[in-house]
Design a protein around this motif. Sequence first.
Motif, PDB file in Angstrom:
ATOM      1  N   ASP A  67       0.846  -1.177   0.000  1.00 34.53           N
ATOM      2  CA  ASP A  67       0.000   0.000   0.000  1.00 34.53           C
ATOM      3  C   ASP A  67       0.883   1.228   0.000  1.00 34.53           C
ATOM      4  OD1 ASP A  67      -1.698   2.200   0.757  1.00 34.53           O
ATOM      5  OD2 ASP A  67      -3.194   0.682   1.219  1.00 34.53           O
ATOM      6  N   ASP A 107      16.055  -4.056   4.302  1.00 36.83           N
ATOM      7  CA  ASP A 107      15.080  -4.363   5.331  1.00 36.83           C
ATOM      8  C   ASP A 107      14.359  -3.088   5.780  1.00 36.83           C
ATOM      9  OD1 ASP A 107      14.298  -6.709   7.186  1.00 36.83           O
ATOM     10  OD2 ASP A 107      14.482  -4.966   8.510  1.00 36.83           O
ATOM     11  N   ALA A 108      13.061  -3.210   5.934  1.00 36.11           N
ATOM     12  CA  ALA A 108      12.256  -2.020   6.232  1.00 36.11           C
ATOM     13  C   ALA A 108      12.384  -1.557   7.674  1.00 36.11           C
ATOM     14  CB  ALA A 108      10.797  -2.304   5.914  1.00 36.11           C
ATOM     15  N   MET A 109      12.887  -2.411   8.511  1.00 38.10           N
ATOM     16  CA  MET A 109      12.958  -2.064   9.937  1.00 38.10           C
ATOM     17  C   MET A 109      13.905  -0.894  10.171  1.00 38.10           C
ATOM     18  SD  MET A 109      11.671  -3.205  12.827  1.00 38.10           S
ATOM     19  CE  MET A 109      11.227  -4.929  12.512  1.00 38.10           C
ATOM     20  N   GLU A 120       5.466  -6.348  14.877  1.00 45.89           N
ATOM     21  CA  GLU A 120       5.360  -7.640  14.202  1.00 45.89           C
ATOM     22  C   GLU A 120       5.505  -7.536  12.695  1.00 45.89           C
ATOM     23  OE1 GLU A 120       1.877  -9.732  15.427  1.00 45.89           O
ATOM     24  OE2 GLU A 120       2.286  -9.409  17.565  1.00 45.89           O
ATOM     25  N   GLU A 121       5.353  -6.336  12.211  1.00 45.22           N
ATOM     26  CA  GLU A 121       5.307  -6.164  10.761  1.00 45.22           C
ATOM     27  C   GLU A 121       5.665  -4.718  10.448  1.00 45.22           C
ATOM     28  OE1 GLU A 121       1.683  -6.162   7.534  1.00 45.22           O
ATOM     29  OE2 GLU A 121       1.351  -7.053   9.496  1.00 45.22           O
ATOM     30  N   VAL A 122       6.354  -4.506   9.363  1.00 50.46           N
ATOM     31  CA  VAL A 122       6.704  -3.143   8.987  1.00 50.46           C
ATOM     32  C   VAL A 122       6.370  -2.915   7.525  1.00 50.46           C
ATOM     33  CG1 VAL A 122       8.520  -1.411   8.826  1.00 50.46           C
ATOM     34  CG2 VAL A 122       8.638  -3.164  10.592  1.00 50.46           C
ATOM     35  N   SER A 123       5.686  -1.847   7.265  1.00 52.90           N
ATOM     36  CA  SER A 123       5.423  -1.469   5.889  1.00 52.90           C
ATOM     37  C   SER A 123       6.156  -0.167   5.615  1.00 52.90           C
ATOM     38  CB  SER A 123       3.922  -1.286   5.697  1.00 52.90           C
ATOM     39  OG  SER A 123       3.674  -0.382   4.654  1.00 52.90           O
ATOM     40  N   CYS A 124       7.062  -0.217   4.680  1.00 52.99           N
ATOM     41  CA  CYS A 124       7.883   0.969   4.403  1.00 52.99           C
ATOM     42  C   CYS A 124       7.861   1.260   2.910  1.00 52.99           C
ATOM     43  CB  CYS A 124       9.310   0.723   4.874  1.00 52.99           C
ATOM     44  SG  CYS A 124      10.382   2.144   4.626  1.00 52.99           S
ATOM     45  N   VAL A 125       7.330   2.411   2.565  1.00 53.37           N
ATOM     46  CA  VAL A 125       7.289   2.822   1.160  1.00 53.37           C
ATOM     47  C   VAL A 125       8.033   4.134   1.009  1.00 53.37           C
ATOM     48  CG1 VAL A 125       5.818   3.434  -0.790  1.00 53.37           C
ATOM     49  CG2 VAL A 125       5.040   1.729   0.852  1.00 53.37           C
ATOM     50  N   MET A 126       9.038   4.094   0.160  1.00 56.60           N
ATOM     51  CA  MET A 126       9.771   5.315  -0.146  1.00 56.60           C
ATOM     52  C   MET A 126       9.206   5.922  -1.408  1.00 56.60           C
ATOM     53  SD  MET A 126      13.613   3.991   0.364  1.00 56.60           S
ATOM     54  CE  MET A 126      14.288   3.748   2.000  1.00 56.60           C
TER      55      MET A 126
END
Lengths: 134, 134
Positions: A67, A107-109, A120-126
């Motif tokens: 997303d 890695d998005a962290m 528990e989960e990472v969503s990373c959008v650049m």
Amino acid sequence: MEKLERILVEHKIRVTSIRLMVLKHIMAQNRAFTLADMEASLETVERSTLFRTLTLFLLHGILHEVDNGCGSKLYCLCAGNEQGVFLNHVHFTCYRCGRTYCIKDIDAMPALTPKGFAVEEVSCVMKGICPDCQ
Amino acid sequence: MEKLERILVEHKIRVTSIRLMVLKHIMAQNRAFTLADMEASLETVERSTLFRTLTLFLLHGILHEVDNGCGSKLYCLCAGNEQGVFLNHVHFTCYRCGRTYCIKDIDAMPALTPKGFAVEEVSCVMKGICPDCQ
DNA sequence: TATTTCGTGCAAGCGGGTTGCAAAAAAACT
DNA sequence: AGTTTTTTTGCAACCCGCTTGCACGAAATA
């Protein structure tokens, strides 16, 4: 058995001609796409059928969801067959061409995680400009 | 002049009773909220008016937008008056209570950035269990 | 072959966001 | 104050993307 069919079978999905078409199309491009993209590419297939096919692929780990905040769900091929490995990878959306890429080796962290929160989960959008558009 | 009014005036927004109500409500809770949340809290005010008010606040830097992939836009108070400072901060959405927090002291930028991509903005949303729900 | 399960297309619905318009309210101007 | 202009608000309607119910046809199973 063809390669595409094998992928479906390995994921315990029954083979149909539409599913093969969809999978073929997904594999032909290495970037994220929306339901509308798919609809435009496979004009003969009903939107709801495409939706159910993509949902099925999601469920069986062929695709994952992204997303990027642009209002449309994005689907993206999972690399290899290693499901879950790329759960927290970064995505990149280009301002100019609008394409969304999976950046699989990052890695998005973030460096720090917030105290007291169990992540528990990472969503990373650049967002920015992709190599093609520079 | 009241504190709330001052905030509006400082942001060059005309003061109306609805805007004061909305702002007061926003400041009373320190977490992100949706248009629907606001609608439920301020029942007397029309959805479209709330929408326009929030959009106005966004435009004038009182609020910022978060997208956690749950289908609804989230709005979140900008801390202090330092606009832009928190552009790339992390958000956290709790699986249990659904609340979304601004994690203001953590930068969203991952340790590595992808080669060849010019990153201008990062949206990072973590999900898991918040301190209250553990 | 008969029966059940599954896949597909069509149409309709839903949720969230957004906009056009007219009335009400506020501000600006005699 | 009274009049004109600008803003704000509420209502209704619309749009877009996603999702679902239903019926029919295809495929798998018995």
